[in-house]
Design a protein around this motif. Structure first.
Motif, PDB file in Angstrom:
ATOM      1  N   UNK A   1      -6.458  41.606  11.841  1.00  0.00           N
ATOM      2  CA  UNK A   1      -5.049  41.826  11.494  1.00  0.00           C
ATOM      3  C   UNK A   1      -4.846  43.006  10.544  1.00  0.00           C
ATOM      4  N   UNK A   2      -5.813  43.941  10.530  1.00  0.00           N
ATOM      5  CA  UNK A   2      -5.580  45.183   9.775  1.00  0.00           C
ATOM      6  C   UNK A   2      -4.480  45.950  10.500  1.00  0.00           C
ATOM      7  N   UNK A   3      -3.899  46.926   9.834  1.00  0.00           N
ATOM      8  CA  UNK A   3      -2.857  47.731  10.506  1.00  0.00           C
ATOM      9  C   UNK A   3      -3.427  48.371  11.770  1.00  0.00           C
ATOM     10  N   UNK A   4      -4.629  48.913  11.623  1.00  0.00           N
ATOM     11  CA  UNK A   4      -5.244  49.602  12.763  1.00  0.00           C
ATOM     12  C   UNK A   4      -5.385  48.656  13.956  1.00  0.00           C
ATOM     13  N   UNK A   5      -5.858  47.446  13.680  1.00  0.00           N
ATOM     14  CA  UNK A   5      -6.065  46.483  14.767  1.00  0.00           C
ATOM     15  C   UNK A   5      -4.732  45.991  15.348  1.00  0.00           C
ATOM     16  N   UNK A   6      -3.775  45.768  14.473  1.00  0.00           N
ATOM     17  CA  UNK A   6      -2.470  45.314  14.989  1.00  0.00           C
ATOM     18  C   UNK A   6      -1.869  46.388  15.899  1.00  0.00           C
ATOM     19  N   UNK A   7      -1.960  47.662  15.457  1.00  0.00           N
ATOM     20  CA  UNK A   7      -1.393  48.737  16.283  1.00  0.00           C
ATOM     21  C   UNK A   7      -2.104  48.828  17.633  1.00  0.00           C
ATOM     22  N   UNK A   8      -3.422  48.657  17.582  1.00  0.00           N
ATOM     23  CA  UNK A   8      -4.193  48.698  18.826  1.00  0.00           C
ATOM     24  C   UNK A   8      -3.768  47.553  19.747  1.00  0.00           C
ATOM     25  N   UNK A   9      -3.577  46.395  19.152  1.00  0.00           N
ATOM     26  CA  UNK A   9      -3.132  45.225  19.914  1.00  0.00           C
ATOM     27  C   UNK A   9      -1.800  45.510  20.608  1.00  0.00           C
ATOM     28  N   UNK A  10      -0.873  46.105  19.869  1.00  0.00           N
ATOM     29  CA  UNK A  10       0.453  46.384  20.447  1.00  0.00           C
ATOM     30  C   UNK A  10       0.356  47.480  21.503  1.00  0.00           C
ATOM     31  N   UNK A  11      -0.521  48.462  21.250  1.00  0.00           N
ATOM     32  CA  UNK A  11      -0.692  49.513  22.280  1.00  0.00           C
ATOM     33  C   UNK A  11      -1.218  48.918  23.575  1.00  0.00           C
TER      34      UNK A  11
ATOM     35  N   UNK B   1       6.334  49.579  35.697  1.00  0.00           N
ATOM     36  CA  UNK B   1       6.245  50.675  36.666  1.00  0.00           C
ATOM     37  C   UNK B   1       6.232  50.138  38.089  1.00  0.00           C
ATOM     38  N   UNK B   2       5.592  48.985  38.243  1.00  0.00           N
ATOM     39  CA  UNK B   2       5.463  48.423  39.587  1.00  0.00           C
ATOM     40  C   UNK B   2       6.564  47.426  39.923  1.00  0.00           C
ATOM     41  N   UNK B   3       7.644  47.473  39.165  1.00  0.00           N
ATOM     42  CA  UNK B   3       8.833  46.709  39.534  1.00  0.00           C
ATOM     43  C   UNK B   3       8.866  45.278  39.019  1.00  0.00           C
ATOM     44  N   UNK B   4       7.919  44.879  38.173  1.00  0.00           N
ATOM     45  CA  UNK B   4       7.916  43.507  37.657  1.00  0.00           C
ATOM     46  C   UNK B   4       8.615  43.397  36.309  1.00  0.00           C
ATOM     47  N   UNK B   5       8.565  42.180  35.754  1.00  0.00           N
ATOM     48  CA  UNK B   5       9.127  41.946  34.428  1.00  0.00           C
ATOM     49  C   UNK B   5       7.986  41.551  33.492  1.00  0.00           C
ATOM     50  N   UNK B   6       7.874  42.235  32.370  1.00  0.00           N
ATOM     51  CA  UNK B   6       6.894  41.854  31.353  1.00  0.00           C
ATOM     52  C   UNK B   6       7.665  41.311  30.152  1.00  0.00           C
ATOM     53  N   UNK B   7       7.337  40.102  29.745  1.00  0.00           N
ATOM     54  CA  UNK B   7       7.948  39.541  28.547  1.00  0.00           C
ATOM     55  C   UNK B   7       6.844  39.493  27.485  1.00  0.00           C
ATOM     56  N   UNK B   8       6.993  40.284  26.422  1.00  0.00           N
ATOM     57  CA  UNK B   8       5.952  40.388  25.397  1.00  0.00           C
ATOM     58  C   UNK B   8       6.457  39.681  24.146  1.00  0.00           C
ATOM     59  N   UNK B   9       5.575  38.970  23.468  1.00  0.00           N
ATOM     60  CA  UNK B   9       6.042  38.274  22.267  1.00  0.00           C
ATOM     61  C   UNK B   9       4.999  38.297  21.146  1.00  0.00           C
ATOM     62  N   UNK B  10       4.658  39.490  20.664  1.00  0.00           N
ATOM     63  CA  UNK B  10       3.779  39.571  19.486  1.00  0.00           C
ATOM     64  C   UNK B  10       4.637  39.679  18.224  1.00  0.00           C
ATOM     65  N   UNK B  11       4.016  39.627  17.062  1.00  0.00           N
ATOM     66  CA  UNK B  11       4.766  39.892  15.822  1.00  0.00           C
ATOM     67  C   UNK B  11       5.203  41.361  15.823  1.00  0.00           C
ATOM     68  N   UNK B  12       4.272  42.262  16.161  1.00  0.00           N
ATOM     69  CA  UNK B  12       4.534  43.716  16.182  1.00  0.00           C
ATOM     70  C   UNK B  12       5.270  44.158  14.916  1.00  0.00           C
ATOM     71  N   UNK B  13       4.602  44.063  13.751  1.00  0.00           N
ATOM     72  CA  UNK B  13       5.313  44.307  12.497  1.00  0.00           C
ATOM     73  C   UNK B  13       5.628  45.768  12.207  1.00  0.00           C
TER      74      UNK B  13
END
Ligand code: PPS
Length: 561
Positions: A434-444, A455-467
């Motif tokens: 949960x370092x900043x670096x790791x959180x950013x990598x997780x969100x990327x 891109x392929x026409x689907x729906x992505x529902x994302x639910x991280x903290x993404x602080x």
């Protein structure tokens, strides 16, 4: 020779030497810069700028030698790599796919000061400016400067027949007998106004025309280059035969307005052009946080005019072209007869009509261009989209996301994927903390997957903290190219989240058993521009999900909820 490529024999030698050298894996931005350094488009630069040149370019738009050069072309590197290099040392530069493209002989390595650079070069530190944002949030904090020996140019697999090095383009002009060539820079699809403007420019200069669109990095939200190139190809037939050439420029734009215009002119001179068109708001990045444009509409023309005698290419300055209905023709806004009715269609209105599948006026564009854009940008009901939840632990993101997913699956119009924080951490990001670096990598990573789905026409529902706001913006920009992006801020106050403490993590964080817990001893940067904001303190998950569905319906992504 102004290119920096070595002979084949020397290249083979360098390649075997490179095996023993430290190496740097380039990102795409750096690869575009490297390509234009190696092929001579950035002449007289001999490599990535050393410190003296860099400072001189930032402060006075000139290399230390005095030659005009307005944009710093620098190689950013991780601190550990840069500090390990000494003057005279050598480093291999690798393409993102792994091959060695060039060897750099180090002159300097120094810690970058992105804020000072932004202020000097871009005239602002407001990170609404896309290049300020890139500078401030770039991962490599050091610069390495030095001369380059080019082994090979980065390979391209798309539209190869439209890519030319400066030497190839010059040879083509010579073969065709084109001694005067006007270059037109663009990052947008071409409509009638552009064609009229470029025809006028060519006539004025008694020259041939080079349409020279940028296919490297442009501004966030721009039409991707695949669709644009198909539009350019369609537009070519509206020019008199054999007068106009199309060539693609793999440039990483900086959106630096006046300095950028000067830079674009110098680059086109290197491609063998004699004239360069500068229109209204050249390479303008729009408005800043204060609502004011970063650069005045004719600042770019003024700066280029000031250096006209120094750049070796003539500027053709143009005012905005407008359509005069009474005369059924385009003309510069300054030439419109008094009281004549002028028609215009803003970029925003054009995109809205495209999105909603509405009529386009025939005076605005060509049917082939509209068809192409309609294929690439189907109405929202046929596009994929991402719903990106963000909020504190315990705010209710997962619960609302689950209800939303269930409703979207009941509708059955698109495949739906849930990328919940916990699920992602188990499957995609199990090695991350949960370092900043790791959180950013997780969100990327989440952003990467969401983008593929969208891109392929689907729906992505994302639910991280993404602080962190900056990586959320990165994901928004990435996914925005592929379809819809809807940010949902679950704005449940921390005391409510803490009271709920479903996983007992707040108690542990308070007791100091978990360090760096979001909202306790780690920051949460609240979104400023979320499309939907819900607070689940009083609101049930069903009601919150309904609010999101209503938004999706209002924006045309789904049929009536
Ligand atoms: S992030 O910051 O976006 O990468 O976080 P995310 O991937 O969503 O993971 C958050 C879940 O991990 C648990 N957890 C923590 N959260 C915040 N800070 C720290 N230090 C931490 N350690 C573990 C927590 O249960 C989060 O889940 P949710 O569902 O949000 O409560």
């Amino acid at each position: 020779m102004s290119d920096l490529l070595v002979s084949p024999a020397k290249a083979a030698e360098l390649k075997s030497e490179a095996v023993r050298l430290p190496s740097l894996d380039l990102n795409y931005h750096q690869t575009w810069d490297l390509e234009l350094l190696l092929n001579g488009a950035f002449a007289p630069l001999q490599g990535f700028l050393g410190r003296a040149d860099y400072e001189s370019v930032c402060q006075r738009m000139r290399l230390a030698s005095g030659a005009l050069w307005p944009i710093p072309i620098v190689l950013d590197a991780p601190e550990a790599v840069a500090k390990g290099l000494s003057s005279g040392g050598r480093i291999a530069l690798r393409h993102p796919e792994g091959m060695v493209l060039a060897v750099l002989t180090v002159e300097d390595a120094w810690a970058a000061d992105p804020k000072a650079e932004a202020e000097a070069v871009l005239g602002t530190t407001d990170d609404k400016h896309p290049e300020v944002f890139r500078l401030l949030h770039r991962q490599n904090p050091w610069y390495v400067g030095g001369k380059l020996e080019g082994i090979e140019l980065p390979p391209h697999h798309t539209f190869k027949h439209l890519r030319y090095t400066p030497a190839e383009l010059k040879a083509l002009f010579e073969k065709l007998g084109w001694s005067r060539v006007v270059a037109f820079q663009t990052r947008n699809p071409l409509h009638r106004a552009h064609v009229e403007l470029t025809k006028r420019a060519a006539a004025e200069a008694q020259a041939n025309l080079l349409l020279h669109p940028v296919v490297g990095r442009t501004s966030p939200g721009d039409v991707d280059y695949f669709a644009r190139v198909r539009c350019y190809q369609a537009v070519l037939k509206h020019y008199p035969e054999q007068t106009t050439q199309l060539g693609l420029l793999p440039l990483a734009m900086r959106m630096a307005g006046p300095r950028e215009a000067l830079w674009h002119a110098l680059i086109r001179k290197n491609y063998g052009c004699t004239h360069f068109i500068v229109g209204r708001d050249h390479a303008g990045p729009g408005a800043g946080r204060d609502g004011k444009p970063f650069y005045g509409p004719y600042d770019a023309q003024e700066l280029v005019a000031k250096h006209q005698d120094d750049i070796g290419i003539r500027m053709l300055a143009f005012h905005e072209m407008v359509y005069v209905e009474d005369l059924a023709q385009y003309m510069p806004a300054t030439d419109v007869p008094e009281k004549a009715r002028v028609l215009s269609l803003s970029g925003t209105e054009f995109r809205r009509r495209l999105r909603e599948g509405l009529e386009m006026p025939s005076w605005f564009s060509y049917p082939e261009v509209i068809d192409e854009l309609r294929t690439s940008f189907p109405p929202r009901a046929h596009q994929g989209f991402t719903v990106f939840f963000t909020g504190l632990s315990g705010a209710g993101k997962s619960t609302v996301a689950n209800v939303l997913v269930a409703k979207l699956m009941e509708m059955g119009t698109r495949p739906v994927t849930l990328l919940d924080g916990d699920i992602v951490r188990k499957n995609l990001s199990s090695e991350l903390g949960f370092s900043r670096e790791h959180r950013d990598l997780n969100i990327r990573r989440i952003g990467f997957v969401a983008n593929e789905i969208t891109k392929n026409g689907g729906v992505a529902v994302c639910a991280p903290i993404a602080p962190y706001a900056s990586v959320r913006r990165e994901v928004r920009e990435l996914v925005g190219h592929s379809g819809g992006f809807v940010e949902v801020f679950v704005d449940t106050p921390i005391d409510v989240c803490e009271q709920r403490d479903r996983k007992g993590l707040y108690a542990k964080a308070r007791a100091g058993l978990i360090k760096g817990f979001t909202g306790i001893d780690d920051p949460y940067e609240a979104p400023e521009n979320a499309e939907v904001v819900v607070d689940t303190t009083e609101m049930a998950a069903d009601a919150a999900a309904l609010e999101i569905l209503l938004y999706l319906e209002k924006e045309g992504y789904i049929a009536r909820a």
